[in-house]
Design a protein around this motif. Structure first.
Motif, PDB file in Angstrom:
ATOM      1  N   ASP A 263      29.771  60.983  46.884  1.00  0.00           N
ATOM      2  CA  ASP A 263      29.540  61.764  48.096  1.00  0.00           C
ATOM      3  C   ASP A 263      30.756  61.617  48.996  1.00  0.00           C
ATOM      4  O   ASP A 263      30.921  60.619  49.689  1.00  0.00           O
TER       5      ASP A 263
ATOM      6  N   ILE B  98      30.469  61.082  53.255  1.00  0.00           N
ATOM      7  CA  ILE B  98      29.995  59.910  53.993  1.00  0.00           C
ATOM      8  C   ILE B  98      30.933  59.637  55.167  1.00  0.00           C
ATOM      9  O   ILE B  98      32.142  59.532  54.989  1.00  0.00           O
TER      10      ILE B  98
ATOM     11  N   HIS C 136      16.002  56.764  57.923  1.00  0.00           N
ATOM     12  CA  HIS C 136      17.282  57.443  57.807  1.00  0.00           C
ATOM     13  C   HIS C 136      18.351  56.539  58.422  1.00  0.00           C
ATOM     14  O   HIS C 136      18.126  55.921  59.464  1.00  0.00           O
TER      15      HIS C 136
ATOM     16  N   ARG D  30      25.135  62.320  62.732  1.00  0.00           N
ATOM     17  CA  ARG D  30      24.801  62.653  61.343  1.00  0.00           C
ATOM     18  C   ARG D  30      23.818  61.628  60.796  1.00  0.00           C
ATOM     19  O   ARG D  30      23.813  60.459  61.217  1.00  0.00           O
TER      20      ARG D  30
ATOM     21  N   SER E 233      21.730  60.248  57.064  1.00  0.00           N
ATOM     22  CA  SER E 233      21.662  60.277  55.604  1.00  0.00           C
ATOM     23  C   SER E 233      20.335  60.858  55.155  1.00  0.00           C
ATOM     24  O   SER E 233      19.427  61.102  55.966  1.00  0.00           O
ATOM     25  N   SER E 234      20.216  61.057  53.873  1.00  0.00           N
ATOM     26  CA  SER E 234      18.926  61.452  53.320  1.00  0.00           C
ATOM     27  C   SER E 234      17.936  60.302  53.473  1.00  0.00           C
ATOM     28  O   SER E 234      18.325  59.124  53.492  1.00  0.00           O
TER      29      SER E 234
ATOM     30  N   TRP F 294      24.773  61.725  52.110  1.00  0.00           N
ATOM     31  CA  TRP F 294      24.978  62.292  53.443  1.00  0.00           C
ATOM     32  C   TRP F 294      25.264  63.789  53.419  1.00  0.00           C
ATOM     33  O   TRP F 294      25.290  64.428  54.460  1.00  0.00           O
TER      34      TRP F 294
ATOM     35  N   ALA G  88      19.317  64.961  54.533  1.00  0.00           N
ATOM     36  CA  ALA G  88      20.521  64.681  55.306  1.00  0.00           C
ATOM     37  C   ALA G  88      20.824  65.844  56.244  1.00  0.00           C
ATOM     38  O   ALA G  88      20.432  66.992  55.978  1.00  0.00           O
TER      39      ALA G  88
ATOM     40  N   SER H 153      22.750  66.960  60.463  1.00  0.00           N
ATOM     41  CA  SER H 153      23.539  66.593  61.630  1.00  0.00           C
ATOM     42  C   SER H 153      23.023  67.305  62.871  1.00  0.00           C
ATOM     43  O   SER H 153      22.319  68.324  62.787  1.00  0.00           O
TER      44      SER H 153
END
Length: 635
Positions: free
Chosen positions: A279, A282, A297, A318, A320-321, A328, A336, A338
């Motif tokens: 990912d 991140i 999260h 932001r 994360s899942s 992210w 995920a 923002s």
């Protein structure tokens, strides 16, 4: 004239003069109020202290972040972030888990040691090492050079930078000849650059050029190195996620560590890679990071966006899942995402309550709440034109939040309101605003107190405190150097850190455990002036009937001093003083202490001080009485 019972309004009032505050308390130190009556606060003891070793239990740097958590075996752990290191405290052992910045091997470090005969200073030649003076580096694989044995080289050192390609270290034993060497298998592991312990004036979250880039664009300055080193941290289960403010996010895996064999934290991106997750979005820079307790999260504040994770947007949030700190990048199959704060120049502080997350910018407050699919989180502004003193100036109490502003105190319990304060001028008229980021708010729930530790005008470190008792709605003040604080909970008692790089268990003893042996805590409280007939008549005071208890004192004969002092005019010095020691003589069948003290004082107004400076002693004041009679009107 009959005896006059002295009953004062709880709390300290410094918003008016001592004379106009008649019937109240005017000054104190190391004293709190319980049920309206003053008593000496509890003492403190070093964590890991050792009577035979003055440095036992001491860590590197000054701590400005504490976070308690437990592992799956219910072992109590404490994240400790200083301006030079990051530790996990287990029992009385500090595990150094500071992340590595870079590791040099091979041709970069071949025979990089240069020693000089008779000197313990060793010069290292490593091109583009990137270190700053005070950084830490650990060597391994080195062989003896110039009489300096390998065991003296293969360890951790603090560096002094010479230039971009060389630095020096100090070894335990001097070289016996001048030489260059160390072998071709040297590994030099540099830890994260140290941060600042003192704010450089003109920098920090409230400084910098306005509109230095296009509107609504991220800050392209990258890592800011001239701010105070402050860590954000939270646990993800038994693991710890943390970041240095305006720096990268790191992950410490508890299962990979044990006492005496600590696994260093790695970047969150590296942790994702170790799980086989790729990912590239991140965030690699952020102001703060927390784990949402309700929905699990990981949330980064003031971070890099999906397309530019290394460039900081100071208002971007932001997350994360859910249940996955390694993912992210928002997709249709994860949670995920923002948000962006719509007011202010940057996020200053974040605090989680039981129902929501409050996000503070330099001019506004926002409430962030979990909504569930498809939006996951929502955010709305709940207040504007507010201020906040620094990243650690907030503290939650159930669903309420208290914080220190630039020249006021605030509370949030459904709406933001200014908190009336009877010591407002005392605090903010003597305040080092250049070091405002050092302000630390802590909860002492056993006594219903919010403590703010702050630097006075002449101090570069937190040397004073102001307390708001939210149960009694009163304020009191004092002097104590503390840089971080956590309430009881996982730990039985509150834990705090001092500028001396020690951790302390508070409310645990009756003494000052920063010294060996422990010393007395000097505690006092002073009343405002009292007069008769509005000061038209002089008064003669001939007797004091004390009323206090020494309950829980362990001294053989605990005592406190009652100081009675008079003056003729509000602006004059106290010109007559009488000090009477009140000592306990028995505890059964009832507590007995000095029954009365004979004094001879004359003046238009009188003030009373109670103080103690004896070890193993605590006290709580009741309602003492003075024998007062009018004594004419002549000056």
């Amino acid at each position: 004239m009959p005896l006059s019972k002295l009953k004062f309004t709880p709390g300290i009032n410094r918003e008016t003069t001592s004379y106009s505050n008649e019937g109240g308390w005017f000054d104190c130190d190391k004293v709190r109020f319980r049920s309206g009556f003053p008593e000496k606060i509890g003492g403190w003891v070093k964590i890991g202290g050792n009577a035979g070793d003055a440095t036992a239990g001491q860590f590197e740097g000054v701590c400005r972040s504490l976070h308690p958590f437990t592992d799956l075996a219910t072992t109590k752990l404490l994240g400790v972030g200083t301006h030079t290191k990051f530790y996990v405290l287990e029992g009385i052992s500090y595990q150094d888990v500071t992340p590595l910045r870079i590791t040099f091997t091979g041709s970069d470090t071949n025979n990089c040691f240069t020693v000089v005969n008779g000197s313990t200073t060793v010069t290292l030649g490593i091109n583009s090492h990137g270190a700053v003076t005070g950084d830490f580096v650990t060597f391994s694989g080195a062989t003896a050079v110039g009489g300096v044995v390998a065991a003296d080289l293969n360890k951790e050192f603090k560096v002094t930078v010479v230039n971009a390609n060389s630095f020096t270290i100090v070894v335990a034993n001097a070289a016996t000849s001048s030489a260059t060497g160390g072998g071709t298998s040297i590994t030099a592991a540099f830890q994260l650059n140290i941060g600042l312990n003192t704010v450089v004036p003109g920098t920090g979250w409230g400084a910098g050029g306005w509109s230095r880039s296009s509107w609504d664009s991220p800050n392209e300055t990258g890592l800011i190195t001239d701010e105070l080193r402050i860590w954000g941290q939270d646990n993800f289960g038994e693991d710890l996620i943390f970041n240095n403010r305006n720096g990268n996010i790191y992950y410490w895996d508890r299962s990979a560590s044990s006492v005496g064999s600590a696994q260093r934290a790695i970047t969150l991106a590296a942790y994702a890679t170790s799980l086989g997750v790729t990912d590239a979005t991140i965030p690699q820079i952020a102001k703060d990071v927390i784990v949402s307790d309700r929905d699990r999260h990981v949330i980064a504040f003031g971070c890099g966006d999906v397309s530019s994770p290394t460039l900081q947007d100071p208002l971007l949030i932001r997350f994360s899942s859910q249940e996955n700190p390694a993912v992210w990048n928002p997709t249709a199959t994860n949670t995920a995402g923002s948000l962006r704060v719509g007011a202010g120049s940057q996020i200053v502080s974040v605090v989680e309550t039981r129902q929501q997350i409050l996000v503070f910018t330099d001019v506004s407050v926002h409430a962030m709440q979990f909504l569930g699919p498809p939006f996951t989180f929502g955010i709305n502004q709940i207040s504007e034109n507010t201020t906040i003193m620094g990243p650690n100036a907030t503290v939650p109490v159930d669903d309420s939040v208290f914080w220190m502003g630039a020249r006021e105190f605030y509370t949030y319990a459904g709406s933001v309101q200014k908190l009336p304060c009877s010591v407002l001028s005392y605090v903010f008229d003597d305040f080092n605003y250049e070091q405002s980021d050092k302000v630390y708010a802590g909860l002492n729930s056993a006594f219903g107190e919010i403590w703010w530790f702050y630097p006075s005008e002449g101090s570069a470190e937190n040397n004073r405190y102001v307390i708001y008792n939210y149960e009694q709605k009163v304020w009191y003040i004092g002097a104590l150097e503390r840089t971080a604080w956590i309430d009881r909970g996982i730990n039985v008692f509150p834990v705090a850190t001092g500028g001396d790089s020690f951790s302390y268990t508070h409310e645990f003893t009756l003494n000052d455990g920063s010294t060996t042996p422990a010393s007395a805590i000097t505690a006092y409280i002073e009343s405002s002036q009292i007069d008769i007939a509005d000061g038209e008549s002089f008064m003669f005071i001939r007797r004091l009937i004390p009323d206090l208890t020494f309950k829980n004192s362990t001294a053989t004969a605990p005592s406190a001093d009652f100081i009675v002092k008079t003056r003729d005019f509000p602006g004059a010095e106290y010109d007559n003083t009488s000090t009477s020691e009140v000592a306990r003589s028995a505890t059964v069948p009832v507590e007995k202490f000095t029954d009365q003290a004979h004094i001879r004082l004359r003046g238009r107004s009188v003030a009373v001080t109670v103080q103690s400076d004896q070890t193993d002693t605590t006290w709580r004041l009741g309602s003492p009485r003075l024998d007062i009679r009018p004594d004419g009107r002549r000056s």
